[in-house]
Design a protein around this motif. Structure first.
Motif, PDB file in Angstrom:
ATOM      1  N   GLN A 260       0.830  -1.212   0.000  1.00 34.74           N
ATOM      2  CA  GLN A 260       0.000   0.000   0.000  1.00 34.74           C
ATOM      3  C   GLN A 260       0.862   1.259   0.000  1.00 34.74           C
ATOM      4  OE1 GLN A 260      -3.300   0.189   2.842  1.00 34.74           O
ATOM      5  NE2 GLN A 260      -2.915  -1.989   3.219  1.00 34.74           N
ATOM      6  N   LEU A 261       1.858   1.282   0.880  1.00 36.00           N
ATOM      7  CA  LEU A 261       2.692   2.470   1.039  1.00 36.00           C
ATOM      8  C   LEU A 261       3.422   2.822  -0.253  1.00 36.00           C
ATOM      9  CD1 LEU A 261       3.859   4.622   2.951  1.00 36.00           C
ATOM     10  CD2 LEU A 261       5.647   2.972   3.535  1.00 36.00           C
ATOM     11  N   TRP A 262       4.162   1.890  -0.783  1.00 37.19           N
ATOM     12  CA  TRP A 262       4.928   2.188  -1.987  1.00 37.19           C
ATOM     13  C   TRP A 262       4.042   2.225  -3.221  1.00 37.19           C
ATOM     14  CZ3 TRP A 262      10.042  -0.915  -0.881  1.00 37.19           C
ATOM     15  CH2 TRP A 262      10.764  -0.232   0.096  1.00 37.19           C
TER      16      TRP A 262
ATOM     17  N   LEU B 263       3.106   3.268   7.300  1.00 39.06           N
ATOM     18  CA  LEU B 263       1.882   3.431   6.512  1.00 39.06           C
ATOM     19  C   LEU B 263       0.865   4.272   7.272  1.00 39.06           C
ATOM     20  CD1 LEU B 263       0.068   2.830   4.079  1.00 39.06           C
ATOM     21  CD2 LEU B 263      -0.581   0.684   5.235  1.00 39.06           C
ATOM     22  N   GLU B 264       0.704   4.041   8.556  1.00 43.02           N
ATOM     23  CA  GLU B 264      -0.236   4.841   9.355  1.00 43.02           C
ATOM     24  C   GLU B 264       0.183   6.307   9.367  1.00 43.02           C
ATOM     25  OE1 GLU B 264      -3.251   3.980  10.464  1.00 43.02           O
ATOM     26  OE2 GLU B 264      -2.771   2.140   9.355  1.00 43.02           O
ATOM     27  N   HIS B 265       1.471   6.558   9.479  1.00 41.23           N
ATOM     28  CA  HIS B 265       1.973   7.927   9.418  1.00 41.23           C
ATOM     29  C   HIS B 265       1.623   8.545   8.068  1.00 41.23           C
ATOM     30  CE1 HIS B 265       4.905  11.194   8.956  1.00 41.23           C
ATOM     31  NE2 HIS B 265       4.836  11.289  10.265  1.00 41.23           N
ATOM     32  N   HIS B 266       1.830   7.790   7.007  1.00 39.54           N
ATOM     33  CA  HIS B 266       1.518   8.279   5.662  1.00 39.54           C
ATOM     34  C   HIS B 266       0.033   8.608   5.529  1.00 39.54           C
ATOM     35  CE1 HIS B 266       0.758   8.197   1.344  1.00 39.54           C
ATOM     36  NE2 HIS B 266       2.039   8.480   1.183  1.00 39.54           N
ATOM     37  N   LYS B 267      -0.807   7.788   6.093  1.00 29.47           N
ATOM     38  CA  LYS B 267      -2.259   8.032   6.012  1.00 29.47           C
ATOM     39  C   LYS B 267      -2.650   9.325   6.722  1.00 29.47           C
ATOM     40  CE  LYS B 267      -3.784   3.244   5.533  1.00 29.47           C
ATOM     41  NZ  LYS B 267      -4.474   2.122   6.200  1.00 29.47           N
ATOM     42  N   ARG B 268      -1.953   9.637   7.812  1.00 30.97           N
ATOM     43  CA  ARG B 268      -2.258  10.860   8.566  1.00 30.97           C
ATOM     44  C   ARG B 268      -1.674  12.104   7.923  1.00 30.97           C
ATOM     45  NH1 ARG B 268      -0.624   7.514  12.688  1.00 30.97           N
ATOM     46  NH2 ARG B 268       1.287   8.701  13.012  1.00 30.97           N
ATOM     47  N   ARG B 269      -0.481  11.989   7.333  1.00 32.73           N
ATOM     48  CA  ARG B 269       0.236  13.175   6.874  1.00 32.73           C
ATOM     49  C   ARG B 269       0.525  13.219   5.374  1.00 32.73           C
ATOM     50  NH1 ARG B 269       3.321  12.882  12.103  1.00 32.73           N
ATOM     51  NH2 ARG B 269       2.254  14.440  13.354  1.00 32.73           N
TER      52      ARG B 269
END
Length: 99
Positions: free
Chosen positions: A27-29, A90-96
């Motif tokens: 998901q992230l990449w 990934l959670e950090h990416h979803k928030r920011r």
């Protein structure tokens, strides 16, 4: 080992993380670069993990873009160093919208 296709990039990365982390990494990449090793963002982030390289030479950036294995190794190392695990990144990416 030369990696040439998205499937090969993912197979290599899958060996470096847990099954749960691999789902998060996909998901992230997928969001960051769509697993494209030659991806360059408008903010000059490079490769599969979208590495920011402001203090690197043009030659260093070009070398990084040519080596998907090095990108994956660097990206997972960065995630482990900064976040501890892929799912936290990934959670950090979803928030920011960045990691």
């Amino acid at each position: 080992m030369t990696l040439n296709t998205t499937a090969e990039f993912k197979d290599y990365a899958r060996k470096l993380v847990t099954a749960k982390e691999f789902r998060c990494l996909t998901q992230l990449w997928g969001k960051e670069s769509a697993w494209r090793p030659k991806a360059i963002s408008p903010t000059n982030d490079y490769g599969i993990p979208q590495r920011n390289m402001p203090n690197h030479t043009k030659k260093q950036r070009e070398q990084f873009l040519k080596n998907p294995k090095a990108q994956i190794d660097w990206g997972i190392g960065y995630i482990r160093h900064r976040y501890g695990d892929v799912c936290t990144a990934l959670e950090h990416h979803k928030r920011r919208n960045w990691y």
